[in-house]
Design an enzyme around this catalytic site. Structure first.
Site, PDB file in Angstrom:
ATOM      1  N   ARG A  42      11.810  -5.715   5.250  1.00 34.39           N
ATOM      2  CA  ARG A  42      11.868  -3.813   4.549  1.00 34.39           C
ATOM      3  C   ARG A  42      12.489  -3.316   6.177  1.00 34.39           C
ATOM      4  O   ARG A  42      12.788  -3.712   6.561  1.00 34.39           O
ATOM      5  CB  ARG A  42      10.196  -3.547   4.787  1.00 34.39           C
ATOM      6  CG  ARG A  42      10.159  -2.206   4.597  1.00 34.39           C
ATOM      7  CD  ARG A  42       8.438  -1.730   5.030  1.00 34.39           C
ATOM      8  NE  ARG A  42       8.131  -2.127   6.017  1.00 34.39           N
ATOM      9  CZ  ARG A  42       6.815  -2.110   6.563  1.00 34.39           C
ATOM     10  NH1 ARG A  42       5.313  -1.778   5.406  1.00 34.39           N
ATOM     11  NH2 ARG A  42       5.989  -2.919   7.777  1.00 34.39           N
ATOM     12  N   LYS A  98       0.753  -1.176  -0.178  1.00 37.62           N
ATOM     13  CA  LYS A  98      -0.571  -0.137  -0.034  1.00 37.62           C
ATOM     14  C   LYS A  98       0.403   1.522   0.297  1.00 37.62           C
ATOM     15  O   LYS A  98       0.620   1.734  -0.666  1.00 37.62           O
ATOM     16  CB  LYS A  98      -0.827   0.007   1.224  1.00 37.62           C
ATOM     17  CG  LYS A  98      -1.490  -0.619   1.023  1.00 37.62           C
ATOM     18  CD  LYS A  98      -2.270  -1.058   3.014  1.00 37.62           C
ATOM     19  CE  LYS A  98      -2.305  -1.266   4.112  1.00 37.62           C
ATOM     20  NZ  LYS A  98      -1.105  -2.290   4.039  1.00 37.62           N
ATOM     21  N   ARG A 110     -10.625   0.694   8.080  1.00 38.85           N
ATOM     22  CA  ARG A 110      -9.547  -0.768   8.371  1.00 38.85           C
ATOM     23  C   ARG A 110     -10.445  -1.276   9.272  1.00 38.85           C
ATOM     24  O   ARG A 110     -10.240  -2.665  10.201  1.00 38.85           O
ATOM     25  CB  ARG A 110      -8.035   0.119   8.852  1.00 38.85           C
ATOM     26  CG  ARG A 110      -7.386  -0.762   8.760  1.00 38.85           C
ATOM     27  CD  ARG A 110      -6.127  -0.793   9.496  1.00 38.85           C
ATOM     28  NE  ARG A 110      -5.013  -1.002   9.215  1.00 38.85           N
ATOM     29  CZ  ARG A 110      -3.467  -0.457   9.756  1.00 38.85           C
ATOM     30  NH1 ARG A 110      -3.699  -0.205   8.137  1.00 38.85           N
ATOM     31  NH2 ARG A 110      -3.323  -1.135   8.967  1.00 38.85           N
ATOM     32  N   ARG A 153      -0.462  -8.512  13.478  1.00 39.61           N
ATOM     33  CA  ARG A 153      -1.150  -8.236  12.866  1.00 39.61           C
ATOM     34  C   ARG A 153      -1.355  -8.834  11.285  1.00 39.61           C
ATOM     35  O   ARG A 153      -3.182  -7.757  10.876  1.00 39.61           O
ATOM     36  CB  ARG A 153      -0.216  -6.730  12.220  1.00 39.61           C
ATOM     37  CG  ARG A 153       0.603  -5.511  12.882  1.00 39.61           C
ATOM     38  CD  ARG A 153       2.233  -5.031  12.215  1.00 39.61           C
ATOM     39  NE  ARG A 153       2.190  -4.796  11.235  1.00 39.61           N
ATOM     40  CZ  ARG A 153       2.696  -4.887  10.366  1.00 39.61           C
ATOM     41  NH1 ARG A 153       4.278  -5.107  10.648  1.00 39.61           N
ATOM     42  NH2 ARG A 153       3.314  -3.940   8.897  1.00 39.61           N
ATOM     43  N   ARG A 175      10.988  -1.041  11.474  1.00 39.86           N
ATOM     44  CA  ARG A 175       9.616  -0.838  11.862  1.00 39.86           C
ATOM     45  C   ARG A 175       9.721  -1.787  13.144  1.00 39.86           C
ATOM     46  O   ARG A 175       9.306  -2.994  13.163  1.00 39.86           O
ATOM     47  CB  ARG A 175       8.573  -1.143  11.253  1.00 39.86           C
ATOM     48  CG  ARG A 175       8.255   0.776  10.674  1.00 39.86           C
ATOM     49  CD  ARG A 175       6.949   0.957   9.190  1.00 39.86           C
ATOM     50  NE  ARG A 175       5.202  -0.245   9.855  1.00 39.86           N
ATOM     51  CZ  ARG A 175       4.570  -0.602   9.279  1.00 39.86           C
ATOM     52  NH1 ARG A 175       4.401   0.482   8.320  1.00 39.86           N
ATOM     53  NH2 ARG A 175       3.910  -1.555   9.490  1.00 39.86           N
TER      54      ARG A 175
END
Ligand code: AP5
Ligand code: MG
Length: 223
Positions: A123, A10, A85, A167, A156
């Site tokens: 990431r 996203k 969400r 998550r 992160r």
């Protein structure tokens, strides 16, 4: 609305689409992380929620979004990333669109589970400009250093394996039903199977689909 599991792309796609369309990219996760980085009272309250992989309270996130959507740069269109969400957020957004001159589309970025894990574990992000890298598929030229501003790249807080699992569960339970809720409100839902597509192709595919729906979006934002 860019919709999809954690790591579905996203943020990466949103940044590219902003360049292609001129629409601002409003990512609720980024807005919350900004508060945390600035150590505001809201940020201090949100820090443990984000680090645990739970969702921030609906009222709070929705107020943040309604406020941001009132800015003049949203008049010709905008990209929502990570919102709505939950079903209450989706109901609130459907109501917000009612009576306004927008043609909302939810783009569901579909990526299979193993690829999601590969993307999230590799990431790296820039704490200064928010640029998103991947150690294998999109590395920075100098390892560990942002190409835009030379800042040291970070992992992160919610990309630790146990938080990623939480998550993904939160996504399945609370976010997955959002697409159906919006569909029931007459909002168009377009799915893109993008697990094996590079980010540029994903962004191009979205522009192509949006063009088919409402004419040339790039041209429209220039007028
Ligand atoms: P948020 O920041 O929105 O996190 P998320 O939904 O978990 O999604 P991510 O940002 O992790 O992934 P992404 O889809 O943006 O993927 P990316 O482009 O980075 O939310 C964080 C937290 O904030 C939530 O857990 C919650 O606590 C809170 N929150 C946020 N919104 C909320 C709301 N509305 N209500 C309540 N709470 C809220 O890409 C991932 C990796 O893959 C990168 O390394 C990238 O380089 C790579 N990649 C991307 N695309 C491709 C591709 N096409 N091919 C190969 N690699 C790719
Ligand atoms: Mg993101």
């Amino acid at each position: 609305m860019l919709f999809g599991a954690p790591g579905s792309g996203k943020g990466t796609t949103g940044k590219m689409l902003t360049k292609l369309t001129g629409w601002p990219h409003l990512a609720t996760g980024d807005l919350l992380r900004e508060q945390i980085a600035r150590k505001t009272p809201l940020g201090l309250e949100m820090q443990s929620i984000l680090a645990s992989g739970q969702l921030a309270p609906d009222d709070l996130v929705s107020r943040m979004v309604w406020d941001r959507l009132g800015w003049p740069d949203c008049e010709n269109g905008f990209l929502l990333d990570g919102f709505p969400r939950t079903i209450p957020q989706a109901e609130g957004l459907a109501e917000w669109f009612g009576g306004r001159q927008f043609r909302p589309v939810l783009i569901h970025l579909w990526v299979e589970y193993n690829e999601i894990l590969r993307r999230l574990t590799g990431r790296r992000t820039c704490p200064v400009c928010g640029a998103i890298y991947h150690v294998e598929s999109n590395p920075s030229k100098v390892p560990g250093v942002c190409e835009n501003d030379g800042a040291e790249l970070t992992v992160r807080a919610d990309d630790r394996e146990e938080v990623v699992m939480q998550r993904l569960q939160t996504y399945q339970r609370q976010t997955w039903p959002v697409a159906e809720t919006l569909r029931k409100h007459g909002i168009l839902v377009e799915a893109i199977d993008c697990g094996e597509m590079d980010p540029e192709s994903v962004a191009d595919r979205i522009v192509w689909r949006l063009d088919r729906i409402s004419g040339s979006i790039a041209k429209k934002t220039k007028n």
